[in-house]
Design a protein around this motif. Structure first.
Motif, PDB file in Angstrom:
ATOM      1  N   LEU A  81      21.290  38.741  32.843  1.00  0.00           N
ATOM      2  CA  LEU A  81      22.561  39.203  33.407  1.00  0.00           C
ATOM      3  C   LEU A  81      23.383  37.995  33.837  1.00  0.00           C
ATOM      4  N   GLU A  82      24.578  37.881  33.268  1.00  0.00           N
ATOM      5  CA  GLU A  82      25.484  36.784  33.619  1.00  0.00           C
ATOM      6  C   GLU A  82      26.747  37.356  34.244  1.00  0.00           C
ATOM      7  N   LEU A  83      27.154  36.794  35.371  1.00  0.00           N
ATOM      8  CA  LEU A  83      28.413  37.203  35.983  1.00  0.00           C
ATOM      9  C   LEU A  83      29.567  36.598  35.206  1.00  0.00           C
ATOM     10  N   LEU A  84      30.505  37.451  34.811  1.00  0.00           N
ATOM     11  CA  LEU A  84      31.698  36.977  34.113  1.00  0.00           C
ATOM     12  C   LEU A  84      32.832  36.722  35.098  1.00  0.00           C
ATOM     13  N   ILE A  85      33.132  37.731  35.942  1.00  0.00           N
ATOM     14  CA  ILE A  85      34.250  37.620  36.865  1.00  0.00           C
ATOM     15  C   ILE A  85      34.038  38.543  38.050  1.00  0.00           C
ATOM     16  N   TYR A  86      34.587  38.136  39.197  1.00  0.00           N
ATOM     17  CA  TYR A  86      34.462  38.882  40.447  1.00  0.00           C
ATOM     18  C   TYR A  86      35.860  39.058  41.032  1.00  0.00           C
ATOM     19  N   PHE A  87      36.218  40.320  41.317  1.00  0.00           N
ATOM     20  CA  PHE A  87      37.485  40.648  41.973  1.00  0.00           C
ATOM     21  C   PHE A  87      37.203  41.119  43.401  1.00  0.00           C
ATOM     22  N   ASN A  88      38.049  40.701  44.325  1.00  0.00           N
ATOM     23  CA  ASN A  88      38.014  41.253  45.669  1.00  0.00           C
ATOM     24  C   ASN A  88      39.418  41.698  46.031  1.00  0.00           C
ATOM     25  N   ASN A  89      39.557  42.951  46.454  1.00  0.00           N
ATOM     26  CA  ASN A  89      40.883  43.517  46.727  1.00  0.00           C
ATOM     27  C   ASN A  89      41.855  43.268  45.569  1.00  0.00           C
ATOM     28  N   ASN A  90      41.356  43.477  44.370  1.00  0.00           N
ATOM     29  CA  ASN A  90      42.118  43.398  43.117  1.00  0.00           C
ATOM     30  C   ASN A  90      42.481  41.977  42.704  1.00  0.00           C
ATOM     31  N   VAL A  91      42.039  40.982  43.437  1.00  0.00           N
ATOM     32  CA  VAL A  91      42.364  39.592  43.141  1.00  0.00           C
ATOM     33  C   VAL A  91      41.132  38.903  42.544  1.00  0.00           C
ATOM     34  N   PRO A  92      41.297  38.186  41.415  1.00  0.00           N
ATOM     35  CA  PRO A  92      40.144  37.459  40.857  1.00  0.00           C
ATOM     36  C   PRO A  92      39.736  36.318  41.771  1.00  0.00           C
ATOM     37  N   ILE A  93      38.475  36.339  42.215  1.00  0.00           N
ATOM     38  CA  ILE A  93      37.978  35.334  43.142  1.00  0.00           C
ATOM     39  C   ILE A  93      37.190  34.251  42.414  1.00  0.00           C
ATOM     40  N   ASP A  94      36.411  34.659  41.446  1.00  0.00           N
ATOM     41  CA  ASP A  94      35.563  33.724  40.713  1.00  0.00           C
ATOM     42  C   ASP A  94      35.516  34.148  39.256  1.00  0.00           C
ATOM     43  N   ASP A  95      36.113  33.365  38.392  1.00  0.00           N
ATOM     44  CA  ASP A  95      36.083  33.669  36.955  1.00  0.00           C
ATOM     45  C   ASP A  95      35.385  32.549  36.193  1.00  0.00           C
ATOM     46  N   SER A  96      34.566  31.789  36.892  1.00  0.00           N
ATOM     47  CA  SER A  96      33.903  30.647  36.259  1.00  0.00           C
ATOM     48  C   SER A  96      32.913  31.065  35.183  1.00  0.00           C
ATOM     49  N   GLY A  97      32.515  32.316  35.183  1.00  0.00           N
ATOM     50  CA  GLY A  97      31.581  32.792  34.174  1.00  0.00           C
ATOM     51  C   GLY A  97      32.236  33.296  32.905  1.00  0.00           C
ATOM     52  N   MET A  98      33.538  33.360  32.871  1.00  0.00           N
ATOM     53  CA  MET A  98      34.228  33.806  31.654  1.00  0.00           C
ATOM     54  C   MET A  98      34.010  32.750  30.584  1.00  0.00           C
ATOM     55  N   PRO A  99      33.433  33.124  29.451  1.00  0.00           N
ATOM     56  CA  PRO A  99      32.975  32.129  28.475  1.00  0.00           C
ATOM     57  C   PRO A  99      34.084  31.227  27.932  1.00  0.00           C
ATOM     58  N   GLU A 100      35.224  31.775  27.634  1.00  0.00           N
ATOM     59  CA  GLU A 100      36.284  30.981  27.031  1.00  0.00           C
ATOM     60  C   GLU A 100      37.570  31.791  27.070  1.00  0.00           C
ATOM     61  N   ASP A 101      38.622  31.184  26.537  1.00  0.00           N
ATOM     62  CA  ASP A 101      39.940  31.806  26.644  1.00  0.00           C
ATOM     63  C   ASP A 101      40.037  33.134  25.894  1.00  0.00           C
ATOM     64  N   ARG A 102      39.090  33.428  25.060  1.00  0.00           N
ATOM     65  CA  ARG A 102      39.138  34.697  24.340  1.00  0.00           C
ATOM     66  C   ARG A 102      38.885  35.878  25.278  1.00  0.00           C
ATOM     67  N   PHE A 103      38.299  35.594  26.437  1.00  0.00           N
ATOM     68  CA  PHE A 103      37.991  36.634  27.411  1.00  0.00           C
ATOM     69  C   PHE A 103      39.052  36.648  28.503  1.00  0.00           C
ATOM     70  N   SER A 104      39.489  37.856  28.869  1.00  0.00           N
ATOM     71  CA  SER A 104      40.409  38.004  29.995  1.00  0.00           C
ATOM     72  C   SER A 104      40.094  39.297  30.719  1.00  0.00           C
ATOM     73  N   ALA A 105      40.334  39.321  32.014  1.00  0.00           N
ATOM     74  CA  ALA A 105      40.077  40.514  32.809  1.00  0.00           C
ATOM     75  C   ALA A 105      41.236  40.745  33.760  1.00  0.00           C
ATOM     76  N   LYS A 106      41.514  42.022  34.007  1.00  0.00           N
ATOM     77  CA  LYS A 106      42.589  42.398  34.919  1.00  0.00           C
ATOM     78  C   LYS A 106      42.107  43.510  35.835  1.00  0.00           C
ATOM     79  N   MET A 107      42.738  43.569  36.989  1.00  0.00           N
ATOM     80  CA  MET A 107      42.492  44.677  37.906  1.00  0.00           C
ATOM     81  C   MET A 107      43.840  45.043  38.520  1.00  0.00           C
ATOM     82  N   PRO A 108      44.613  45.871  37.837  1.00  0.00           N
ATOM     83  CA  PRO A 108      45.972  46.191  38.286  1.00  0.00           C
ATOM     84  C   PRO A 108      46.028  47.007  39.563  1.00  0.00           C
ATOM     85  N   ASN A 109      44.942  47.742  39.862  1.00  0.00           N
ATOM     86  CA  ASN A 109      44.886  48.500  41.115  1.00  0.00           C
ATOM     87  C   ASN A 109      43.428  48.685  41.517  1.00  0.00           C
ATOM     88  N   ALA A 110      43.214  49.290  42.654  1.00  0.00           N
ATOM     89  CA  ALA A 110      41.867  49.395  43.207  1.00  0.00           C
ATOM     90  C   ALA A 110      40.952  50.323  42.422  1.00  0.00           C
TER      91      ALA A 110
END
Lengths: 115, 111
Positions: free
Chosen positions: A43-72
């Motif tokens: 299990l690898e962490l890709l990204i962590y959001f807190n209150n809809n804000v990305p806090i840690d995206d260091s696990g995202m492998p490369e620019d091909r990956f993106s994540a969003k959280m437009p609301n809760a």
């Protein structure tokens, strides 16, 4: 509550196509995590959001990956373009952080196969 | 960076045995530790959560202990059953609230 809901359960696509994975966290939770699970790396962490804000995206492998959280209540993980090495199970998890519990709840996962 | 190790990686036992699964972590500054079960092709199901101020938690035949100072947790399964066959993972939640997972222990309980 229905728990963490992920869609789709299975996705089969061809190399180069765009893939979008979706997650609905448990209502009231303020933190959301995207994980990827493979036999080789566990299990690898890709990204962590807190209150809809990305806090840690260091696990995202490369620019091909993106994540969003437009609301809760909704998050997406997008891969563009997809490659065969992206084949894995992708999990979404949510928790209520900062209340002294932080119990983590997982969705059922999306099995992604890139041909 | 927190590192979590689970030993053994795999375990096969006859039904009825009492089992101990181990989880060790390198950074003792944690908020809590959570044990999960994962069946093949399924998601992770929470079994027990131990707060950093607690020493142990119990649920049915399961008992989890935590020793922060030595960076260790154990999951004890009493009177194992074939239905207990699964992979067991531990997750350590540290100061950043980010859970770090071990690789898991794959358990087979045969009749």
């Amino acid at each position: 509550d229905a728990g963490v809901i992920q869609s789709p359960r299975h996705e089969v696509t061809e190399m180069g196509q765009e893939v979008t994975l979706r997650c609905k966290p448990i209502s009231g939770h303020n933190s959301l995590f995207w994980y990827r699970q493979t036999m080789m790396r566990g299990l690898e962490l890709l990204i962590y959001f807190n209150n809809n804000v990305p806090i840690d995206d260091s696990g995202m492998p490369e620019d091909r990956f993106s994540a969003k959280m437009p609301n809760a209540s909704f998050s997406t993980l997008k891969i563009q373009p997809s490659e065969p090495r992206d084949s894995a199970v992708y999990f979404c998890a949510s928790s209520l952080v900062g209340q002294g519990d932080e119990k983590l709840f997982f969705g059922s996962g999306t099995q992604l196969s890139v041909l | 960076k927190q590192e979590v190790t689970q030993i053994p990686a795999a375990l096969s036992v006859p039904e009825g045995e009492n089992l101990v699964l181990n989880c060790s972590f390198t950074d003792s500054a944690i908020y809590n530790l959570q044990w999960f079960r994962q069946d093949p092709g399924k998601g992770l199901t929470s079994l027990l959560l131990i707060q950093s101020s607690q020493r142990e938690q119990t649920s049915g035949r399961l008992n989890a202990s935590l020793d922060k100072s030595s960076g260790r947790s154990t999951l004890y399964i009493a009177a194992s059953q074939p239905g207990d066959s699964a992979t067991y993972l531990c997750a350590v939640i540290g100061g950043s609230y980010i859970p770090t997972f071990g690789r898991g222990t794959s358990l087979i309980v045969h009749p």
